[in-house]
Design an enzyme around this catalytic site. Structure first.
Site, mmCIF file in Angstrom:
data_model
loop_
_atom_site.group_PDB
_atom_site.id
_atom_site.type_symbol
_atom_site.label_atom_id
_atom_site.label_comp_id
_atom_site.label_asym_id
_atom_site.label_seq_id
_atom_site.Cartn_x
_atom_site.Cartn_y
_atom_site.Cartn_z
ATOM 1 N N THR A 114 2.567 0.552 -1.518
ATOM 2 C CA THR A 114 3.052 1.229 -0.324
ATOM 3 C C THR A 114 4.559 1.373 -0.338
ATOM 4 O OG1 THR A 114 1.184 0.262 0.876
ATOM 5 C CG2 THR A 114 2.943 1.198 2.202
ATOM 6 N N TYR A 161 -1.716 -9.422 -8.074
ATOM 7 C CA TYR A 161 -2.138 -8.198 -7.384
ATOM 8 C C TYR A 161 -3.212 -7.529 -8.226
ATOM 9 C CZ TYR A 161 -1.345 -3.737 -4.839
ATOM 10 O OH TYR A 161 -1.479 -2.594 -4.087
ATOM 11 N N LYS A 188 -3.464 -10.885 -4.024
ATOM 12 C CA LYS A 188 -3.694 -9.710 -3.173
ATOM 13 C C LYS A 188 -4.880 -8.984 -3.788
ATOM 14 C CE LYS A 188 -1.846 -5.425 -1.318
ATOM 15 N NZ LYS A 188 -0.747 -4.416 -1.324
ATOM 16 N N VAL A 190 -2.642 -8.361 3.399
ATOM 17 C CA VAL A 190 -1.404 -7.636 3.111
ATOM 18 C C VAL A 190 -1.724 -6.188 3.453
ATOM 19 C CG1 VAL A 190 0.317 -6.996 1.400
ATOM 20 C CG2 VAL A 190 -0.772 -9.249 1.279
#
Length: 297
Positions: free
Chosen positions: A49, A137, A165, A205
């Site tokens: 993002t 991640y 994540k 998240v």
């Protein structure tokens, strides 16, 4: 800070740019302050993002310094440092630590699609080279490579690898790793916030939290307070906005910035090419879904 826990309600923060395309650190600080004030316990910078592929190393460090100053100890600051190159990733980790990050977000090396032994070596080399806690991640839809559950279980043995994540969309595999390790699991998929939290996850998240931070904080608060039905109601209320922001053909970065701009909130403004701004029809749909969420919650 408990190195295995960065808080519960984290935001995958957008990276604000000025109209001339330059990094807008003033807007980043204002956005960070708003997110923290409205319930975010951690801010994840320079992730998907945050348009990390389109920002320079120097911009990433400047962003960490600015947001850390704005946070002023009120929230964890986690710096995205993942690249396709192990040496570059390690260099970014050192830079993030020097800039004041509380932790690191490290994505699976992308494009080259390394096998699992190489994925494991990459993360171990990173964890060996830093003193900061590392959040892995796992987002194979973007990187092309999964961190397989067996690999994750082995990596959990490293003292610096403390969290995940999770954007793998494999709830069974996720539960297996959670059962066999002490990794703090955060969903990166806004539709799974309550589901993973109820299974023992650490939190989320969230991209949608850029525009609705209080709602996502309220979901985990309600569950922690024993109000499971309220938590479920709040999660379900987010569905229309989440679908438009995350599953309607536009990247979450684009939709988040478009809605922030329409609302007159800090953090809106342009995206960097090759991304393009949302059109008016998309913005109108986002605004309607946002207004519905706010009025209902």
């Amino acid at each position: 800070m408990n190195r295995t826990h960065f808080g519960r309600a984290l935001c995958a923060m957008v990276t604000p740019f000025a109209e001339d395309g330059a990094l807008d650190l003033d807007a980043a600080q204002k956005l960070a302050d708003r997110l923290i004030t409205e319930g975010c316990e951690g801010l994840v910078l320079s992730g998907t993002t945050g348009e990390s592929p389109a920002t320079t190393d120097a911009e990433k460090a400047d962003l960490v310094r600015a947001v850390r100053a704005a946070a002023d100890g009120r929230a964890a600051v986690i710096a995205g440092i993942g690249t396709s190159d192990t040496r570059h990733t390690i260099a970014l980790a050192a830079q993030a630590q020097q800039a004041g990050a509380d932790g690191l977000l490290a994505v699976t090396p992308y494009y080259s699609r390394p096998p699992q032994d190489a994925v494991e070596a990459h993360f171990r080399d990173l964890a060996d080279a830093t003193e900061l806690p590392v959040m892995l991640y796992d987002i194979p839809g973007r990187t092309g490579t999964r961190i397989e559950p067996d690999t994750m279980i082995r990596l959990a043995e490293h003292p610096h690898i403390v969290a995940v994540k999770d954007c793998a969309y494999d709830l069974l595999g996720t539960q297996r790793v959670m059962r066999e390790t002490d990794l703090a699991y955060y969903t990166g998929c806004d539709e799974y916030v309550l589901a993973l939290y109820a299974l023992g996850g650490a939190g989320c998240v969230s991209t949608v939290a850029n525009v609705a931070p209080a709602t996502f904080r309220a979901i985990v608060d309600a569950y922690d307070e024993g109000r499971a039905k309220d938590a479920a109601r709040l999660q379900q209320l987010t569905v229309p906005l989440t679908e438009l922001m995350m599953n309607a053909g536009l990247p979450g970065t684009v939709t988040a910035k478009a809605l922030l701009t329409d609302l007159g909130l800090p953090g809106g403004g342009p995206v960097r090419a090759p991304l393009r701004p949302a059109d008016r029809d998309a913005v109108d749909g986002l605004r309607a879904a946002y207004d519905e969420l706010v009025s209902a919650s």
